[in-house]
Each structure stands twice: as structure tokens, then as C-alpha cells.
Design an enzyme around this catalytic site. Structure first.
Site, short mmCIF file in Angstrom:
data_model
loop_
_atom_site.label_atom_id
_atom_site.label_comp_id
_atom_site.label_asym_id
_atom_site.label_seq_id
_atom_site.Cartn_x
_atom_site.Cartn_y
_atom_site.Cartn_z
N CYS A 61 -1.59 -20.54 2.97
CA CYS A 61 -3.06 -20.96 2.45
C CYS A 61 -4.40 -21.77 3.24
O CYS A 61 -4.05 -21.49 4.60
CB CYS A 61 -2.52 -22.49 1.30
SG CYS A 61 -2.99 -22.68 0.22
N ASP B 48 5.66 -30.29 -1.16
CA ASP B 48 5.64 -30.18 -0.29
C ASP B 48 5.82 -32.14 0.82
O ASP B 48 6.03 -33.21 0.44
CB ASP B 48 3.69 -30.37 -0.85
CG ASP B 48 2.89 -29.89 0.98
OD1 ASP B 48 3.41 -30.47 2.23
OD2 ASP B 48 1.77 -30.17 0.61
#
Length: 224
Positions: free
Chosen positions: A6, A124
Site C-alpha cells: 500500500c 490495523d
């Protein structure tokens, strides 16, 4: 066995990640040091193999705006990385087939992750993109019916251990393979993908049942 890189901001890093074996690339449209414009992403995506999954990352964006930016940029999927409700996620999924919902480890949203229409759940840390790790034992609070995409504090040095501990469906990394905000370190990137693949392979060899979805085959996003 799914690896997503990412925070891609440039064509060089995108092509390198693909060449090294990444399954997916993430482009951040939300406010961030790694934010990129949809038109720039479109230029990068058009040079990538169709076999690579491309994902736009959003935070607390209006569902229709998410759909519009996905189409404008040419990416295939959307990652909703804010406080989106199950209704918001469902609205996006009317138009977008591949949607990931991010939750914070240990949060109420994480414990109720099966309430989202998508079963692709990214777990996360409280500060996305910070590179800060968290207690991996919190993953046990995630409903077993969803597929966990592990993120937060992963690096080329610890991704193997994290995979062996959690047995996630996949992993996602951004700052952990950077040399500076928005620019990947080729050596770290190579080692991350190699170590992640090795760890996933080791899990398969030991016990296929460790996978949450019970599957053991090469990742193909087009079948998701």
C-alpha cells in the site's frame, strides 16, 4: 496467501512491487503523506498487468464519492479505512465488487466485523500508516467468518513471525517497506514479499486448517 503493498505513489514502485510478486497495490486517496490524485493513479494502473489487483484507499468519504473516484482512477477495488458504517459499506458494494473494510485491533468494530457486508477485513493499529505495531493476540477477537488482512507495524523483519502467529488470509504493508514517505525501499520490499511467501508456505506445510477460510490455493482476486 495474499500480499498487498500500500501507499504506492509512483510508477517505478508499482512496477517493482509487481515484479517482486505482490498480489495487490494500494493507492491512498485520503489525506496522507502518501496521497495521490486519481488521474495520476490512472496513469500508473494502465501500465500494470491485469492480474494485479489495484485498490483505492478512502477514509470517511461519501459512498458515491468513493465509487466515482474508483471509476475515475481505474482501480478495481476500494478499501474503507475510516469509521464507515455497515450501511456505508453496503452502499459502496452496490457498485464496487471488491471492498475491504479496515478496523482497529481491539475495537468494537473489530469484534463486530462480521456485521459488514464484505468479509474482507483489514486489521490495523490505531494510527494507520504510522508503522506502529499492536498486540497480535487482539486478532483472536475478530469473528472467524471473515478473512483477515493483517496490517499495522509489519516489516520485512517481522512479517514472517506475524504470519506464523496469526495465520491471516493476507498481509498489507506501507511504511514498513519505505525509505521515505511515499517511496519504497527496493531491498525491504523484496525481503518483505519473500519472507511473507515463505511464512505462508510454511503454514500450508504444517496445517492447512490454520487458514480461516480453509482454502489452500494461489490467490486469484478475480474469483473474489
Amino acid at each position: 496467501m495474499f500480499i498487498k503493498i500500500c501507499g504506492i505513489t509512483n510508477e517505478q514502485d508499482a512496477l517493482l512491487a509487481v515484479a517482486l510478486g505482490a498480489d495487490a497495490l494500494g493507492f491512498i486517496f485520503a489525506p496522507s503523506p502518501r496521497q495521490v490524485a486519481p488521474q495520476r493513479v490512472k496513469e500508473i494502473v494502465r501500465r500494470l498487468p491485469q492480474s494485479v489487483l489495484t485498490v483505492g484507499v478512502f477514509r470517511d468519504e461519501h459512498p458515491q464519492r468513493v465509487v466515482d473516484m474508483v471509476r475515475e482512477s481505474g482501480v478495481f477495488g476500494a478499501q474503507l479505512h475510516g469509521h464507515e458504517s455497515p450501511a456505508n459499506v453496503a452502499e459502496v458494494m452496490v457498485e464496487i465488487n471488491w471492498v475491504v473494510k479496515a478496523v482497529v485491533a481491539g475495537s468494537i468494530e473489530a469484534q463486530r466485523a462480521d456485521e459488514y457486508l464484505t468479509n474482507l477485513i483489514l486489521v490495523d493499529s490505531p494510527s494507520p500508516g504510522s508503522g506502529l505495531a499492536y498486540d497480535r493476540d487482539l486478532i483472536s477477537q475478530i469473528p472467524s467468518t471473515v478473512r483477515v488482512l493483517l496490517a499495522g507495524g509489519l516489516t520485512d523483519e517481522n512479517v514472517g513471525v506475524a504470519i506464523s502467529q496469526v495465520a491471516p488470509w493476507g498481509v498489507d504493508v506501507s511504511s514498513g517497506v519505505e525509505k521515505s514517505h511515499g517511496y519504497k525501499d527496493p531491498i525491504k520490499l523484496k525481503r518483505f514479499i519473500e519472507n511473507a511467501r515463505a511464512a505462508f508456505d510454511a503454514l500450508n506445510q504444517v496445517d492447512e486448517s490454520q487458514y480461516r477460510d480453509g482454502e489452500n490455493h494461489p490467490f486469484n482476486w478475480e474469483n473474489q
